[in-house]
Design a protein around this motif. Structure first.
Motif, mmCIF file in Angstrom:
data_model
loop_
_atom_site.group_PDB
_atom_site.id
_atom_site.type_symbol
_atom_site.label_atom_id
_atom_site.label_comp_id
_atom_site.label_asym_id
_atom_site.label_seq_id
_atom_site.Cartn_x
_atom_site.Cartn_y
_atom_site.Cartn_z
ATOM 1 N N HIS A 61 -35.529 47.557 2.912
ATOM 2 C CA HIS A 61 -34.136 47.324 3.290
ATOM 3 C C HIS A 61 -33.709 45.871 3.121
ATOM 4 O O HIS A 61 -32.559 45.533 3.387
ATOM 5 C CB HIS A 61 -33.936 47.751 4.757
ATOM 6 N N HIS A 79 -40.967 57.282 1.697
ATOM 7 C CA HIS A 79 -40.935 56.981 3.127
ATOM 8 C C HIS A 79 -41.397 58.207 3.883
ATOM 9 O O HIS A 79 -41.016 59.336 3.535
ATOM 10 C CB HIS A 79 -39.521 56.602 3.587
ATOM 11 N N SER A 122 -40.622 58.875 7.016
ATOM 12 C CA SER A 122 -39.468 59.367 7.783
ATOM 13 C C SER A 122 -38.255 59.529 6.857
ATOM 14 O O SER A 122 -38.231 58.971 5.761
ATOM 15 C CB SER A 122 -39.136 58.376 8.902
#
Ligand code: DQA
Length: 150
Positions: free
Chosen positions: A80, A100, A102
């Motif tokens: 990010h 990822h 999640s």
């Protein structure tokens, strides 16, 4: 034999004990072993590396040129923030799949932005450790396509 680099970023060394309700109960060692077993079954080599340091991840991406045919990258929170990691992937021109554990899009707003996604072939998120296997399969399909085209 083709080789895939499985690259994990910050805090992923804590898998198994880190927020298991979000990231699951498997340790990084278990995830890496599953990747290596899948590689062996599929006739490729998997090399695994984890670092909490952005520069080490950058060096690993640079060193992958001419060595690894593809990269599975879970850059953790650097996803990010890191324009440098995005630039590195663009620079080495190695097919890269972002992973990822999640579903980052169902979480806090700051996790919805991925710099990695701009440089990656695609993104797999929300499937836990199975995402790494899915990413390896996606890369192997890409290798087959590239081979067919040449
Ligand atoms: C993560 C998601 C990131 O937002 C977070 O910072 C991580 C793990 C995941 O695998 O779900 O460290 O990349």
């Amino acid at each position: 034999m083709r080789s895939i680099l499985i690259l994990n970023g910050p805090n992923l060394n804590l898998l198994g004990t880190r927020q298991p309700e979000v990231y699951g109960h498997e340790t990084l060692e278990m995830v890496e072993n599953a990747c290596m077993a899948h590689a062996q079954k599929s006739g490729v080599i998997a090399t695994c590396l984890q670092s909490n340091h952005e520069g080490v991840l950058l060096d690993a991406i640079h060193a992958a040129r001419g060595v690894h045919a593809g990269i599975v990258l879970n850059a953790g929170a650097y996803t990010h923030t890191s324009i440098a990691l995005m630039d590195a992937i663009f620079s080495v021109e190695i097919p890269t799949v972002e992973v990822h554990l999640s579903n980052i899009h169902a979480r806090e707003d700051f996790r919805h932005t991925s710099y990695i996604a701009r440089a990656a072939l695609g993104q797999i998120c929300g499937f836990g450790s199975q995402g790494y296997i899915m990413a390896m399969d996606a890369l192997m399909q890409k290798f087959a396509q590239l081979e067919g085209a040449s």
